[in-house]
Design a protein around this motif. Structure first.
Motif, PDB file in Angstrom:
ATOM      1  N   THR A  24       0.830  -1.213   0.000  1.00 36.16           N
ATOM      2  CA  THR A  24       0.000   0.000   0.000  1.00 36.16           C
ATOM      3  C   THR A  24       0.859   1.254   0.000  1.00 36.16           C
ATOM      4  O   THR A  24       0.935   1.966   0.999  1.00 36.16           O
ATOM      5  CB  THR A  24      -0.945   0.020   1.217  1.00 36.16           C
ATOM      6  N   PRO A  25       1.528   1.540  -1.115  1.00 39.70           N
ATOM      7  CA  PRO A  25       2.300   2.785  -1.181  1.00 39.70           C
ATOM      8  C   PRO A  25       1.394   4.002  -1.198  1.00 39.70           C
ATOM      9  O   PRO A  25       0.288   3.962  -1.746  1.00 39.70           O
ATOM     10  CB  PRO A  25       3.065   2.650  -2.493  1.00 39.70           C
ATOM     11  N   VAL A  26       1.857   5.037  -0.579  1.00 41.29           N
ATOM     12  CA  VAL A  26       1.140   6.304  -0.530  1.00 41.29           C
ATOM     13  C   VAL A  26       2.088   7.384  -1.018  1.00 41.29           C
ATOM     14  O   VAL A  26       3.261   7.402  -0.631  1.00 41.29           O
ATOM     15  CB  VAL A  26       0.674   6.613   0.912  1.00 41.29           C
ATOM     16  N   PHE A  27       1.602   8.283  -1.854  1.00 45.14           N
ATOM     17  CA  PHE A  27       2.424   9.359  -2.402  1.00 45.14           C
ATOM     18  C   PHE A  27       1.846  10.706  -2.010  1.00 45.14           C
ATOM     19  O   PHE A  27       0.638  10.860  -1.840  1.00 45.14           O
ATOM     20  CB  PHE A  27       2.522   9.246  -3.919  1.00 45.14           C
ATOM     21  N   GLY A  28       2.745  11.670  -1.920  1.00 44.47           N
ATOM     22  CA  GLY A  28       2.315  13.001  -1.514  1.00 44.47           C
ATOM     23  C   GLY A  28       1.462  13.685  -2.562  1.00 44.47           C
ATOM     24  O   GLY A  28       0.512  14.403  -2.229  1.00 44.47           O
ATOM     25  N   THR A  29       1.794  13.506  -3.839  1.00 42.89           N
ATOM     26  CA  THR A  29       1.032  14.111  -4.919  1.00 42.89           C
ATOM     27  C   THR A  29       0.953  13.133  -6.080  1.00 42.89           C
ATOM     28  O   THR A  29       1.729  12.184  -6.187  1.00 42.89           O
ATOM     29  CB  THR A  29       1.694  15.411  -5.412  1.00 42.89           C
ATOM     30  N   ARG A  30       0.040  13.404  -6.972  1.00 45.03           N
ATOM     31  CA  ARG A  30      -0.098  12.576  -8.170  1.00 45.03           C
ATOM     32  C   ARG A  30       1.154  12.697  -9.035  1.00 45.03           C
ATOM     33  O   ARG A  30       1.603  11.734  -9.640  1.00 45.03           O
ATOM     34  CB  ARG A  30      -1.330  13.008  -8.953  1.00 45.03           C
ATOM     35  N   ALA A  31       1.712  13.884  -9.058  1.00 51.46           N
ATOM     36  CA  ALA A  31       2.905  14.104  -9.877  1.00 51.46           C
ATOM     37  C   ALA A  31       4.071  13.250  -9.392  1.00 51.46           C
ATOM     38  O   ALA A  31       4.862  12.749 -10.191  1.00 51.46           O
ATOM     39  CB  ALA A  31       3.286  15.589  -9.847  1.00 51.46           C
ATOM     40  N   LEU A  32       4.188  13.069  -8.094  1.00 53.39           N
ATOM     41  CA  LEU A  32       5.234  12.208  -7.558  1.00 53.39           C
ATOM     42  C   LEU A  32       4.928  10.748  -7.889  1.00 53.39           C
ATOM     43  O   LEU A  32       5.813   9.983  -8.262  1.00 53.39           O
ATOM     44  CB  LEU A  32       5.356  12.391  -6.052  1.00 53.39           C
ATOM     45  N   LYS A  33       3.704  10.362  -7.753  1.00 54.46           N
ATOM     46  CA  LYS A  33       3.315   8.980  -8.027  1.00 54.46           C
ATOM     47  C   LYS A  33       3.586   8.605  -9.490  1.00 54.46           C
ATOM     48  O   LYS A  33       3.925   7.473  -9.799  1.00 54.46           O
ATOM     49  CB  LYS A  33       1.835   8.779  -7.711  1.00 54.46           C
ATOM     50  N   ASP A  34       3.459   9.559 -10.367  1.00 57.30           N
ATOM     51  CA  ASP A  34       3.659   9.283 -11.798  1.00 57.30           C
ATOM     52  C   ASP A  34       5.126   9.036 -12.136  1.00 57.30           C
ATOM     53  O   ASP A  34       5.423   8.395 -13.144  1.00 57.30           O
ATOM     54  CB  ASP A  34       3.135  10.461 -12.624  1.00 57.30           C
ATOM     55  N   ARG A  35       6.050   9.523 -11.295  1.00 50.00           N
ATOM     56  CA  ARG A  35       7.462   9.436 -11.653  1.00 50.00           C
ATOM     57  C   ARG A  35       8.288   8.629 -10.649  1.00 50.00           C
ATOM     58  O   ARG A  35       9.386   8.168 -10.979  1.00 50.00           O
ATOM     59  CB  ARG A  35       8.058  10.838 -11.755  1.00 50.00           C
ATOM     60  N   PHE A  36       7.797   8.485  -9.431  1.00 57.50           N
ATOM     61  CA  PHE A  36       8.560   7.805  -8.376  1.00 57.50           C
ATOM     62  C   PHE A  36       7.906   6.476  -8.014  1.00 57.50           C
ATOM     63  O   PHE A  36       6.693   6.305  -8.104  1.00 57.50           O
ATOM     64  CB  PHE A  36       8.624   8.673  -7.123  1.00 57.50           C
ATOM     65  N   THR A  37       8.765   5.556  -7.553  1.00 58.63           N
ATOM     66  CA  THR A  37       8.287   4.268  -7.053  1.00 58.63           C
ATOM     67  C   THR A  37       8.929   4.013  -5.704  1.00 58.63           C
ATOM     68  O   THR A  37      10.139   4.205  -5.546  1.00 58.63           O
ATOM     69  CB  THR A  37       8.661   3.126  -8.013  1.00 58.63           C
ATOM     70  N   ILE A  38       8.126   3.575  -4.741  1.00 58.75           N
ATOM     71  CA  ILE A  38       8.654   3.241  -3.422  1.00 58.75           C
ATOM     72  C   ILE A  38       8.478   1.745  -3.196  1.00 58.75           C
ATOM     73  O   ILE A  38       7.448   1.170  -3.576  1.00 58.75           O
ATOM     74  CB  ILE A  38       7.977   4.064  -2.305  1.00 58.75           C
ATOM     75  N   SER A  39       9.481   1.123  -2.587  1.00 60.96           N
ATOM     76  CA  SER A  39       9.401  -0.315  -2.343  1.00 60.96           C
ATOM     77  C   SER A  39      10.202  -0.679  -1.100  1.00 60.96           C
ATOM     78  O   SER A  39      11.069   0.084  -0.663  1.00 60.96           O
ATOM     79  CB  SER A  39       9.918  -1.092  -3.559  1.00 60.96           C
TER      80      SER A  39
END
Length: 118
Positions: free
Chosen positions: A57-72
């Motif tokens: 369940t990754p959570v991102f601060g903004t949509r723009a970050l989610k579009d370019r970053f991946t957390i694992s």
């Protein structure tokens, strides 16, 4: 107590990629949510992303970050990674690894500098 150590920062041209790593040591028998924050020069600290121990369940601060970053999370659950693609000059900041058990982020790394040149 837990210590968090970041690595992987550096200088990259716009459009490039970097992968940040954070390793937790010390008391790692506790399940932590781990994540990343950043602070750009002259700006407030910004939440980038977080992920629970299962990595589902990754959570991102903004949509723009989610579009370019991946957390694992690493397989040992004591590491967290931030893959940053298509970097922009506005991504320039000190990136901090953080961890928490409660809703409050109370464990912090020293930070790693990311600089994106135009």
């Amino acid at each position: 107590q837990v210590q968090l150590v970041e690595s992987g920062g550096g200088l990259v041209q716009a459009g490039g990629s970097l992968r940040l790593s954070c390793a937790a040591s010390g008391r790692t028998d506790v399940t932590y949510v781990m994540g990343w924050f950043r602070r750009a020069p002259g700006k407030e600290r910004e939440f980038v992303a977080s992920v629970d121990s299962g990595g589902d369940t990754p959570v991102f601060g903004t949509r723009a970050l989610k579009d370019r970053f991946t957390i694992s999370r690493g397989k040992d659950q004591n590491t967290v990674f931030l893959q940053m693609n298509n970097l922009r000059p506005e991504d320039t900041a000190v990136y901090y690894c953080a961890a928490r058990v409660t809703p409050v982020w109370n464990l912090w790394g020293q930070g790693t500098q990311v600089t994106v040149s135009s």
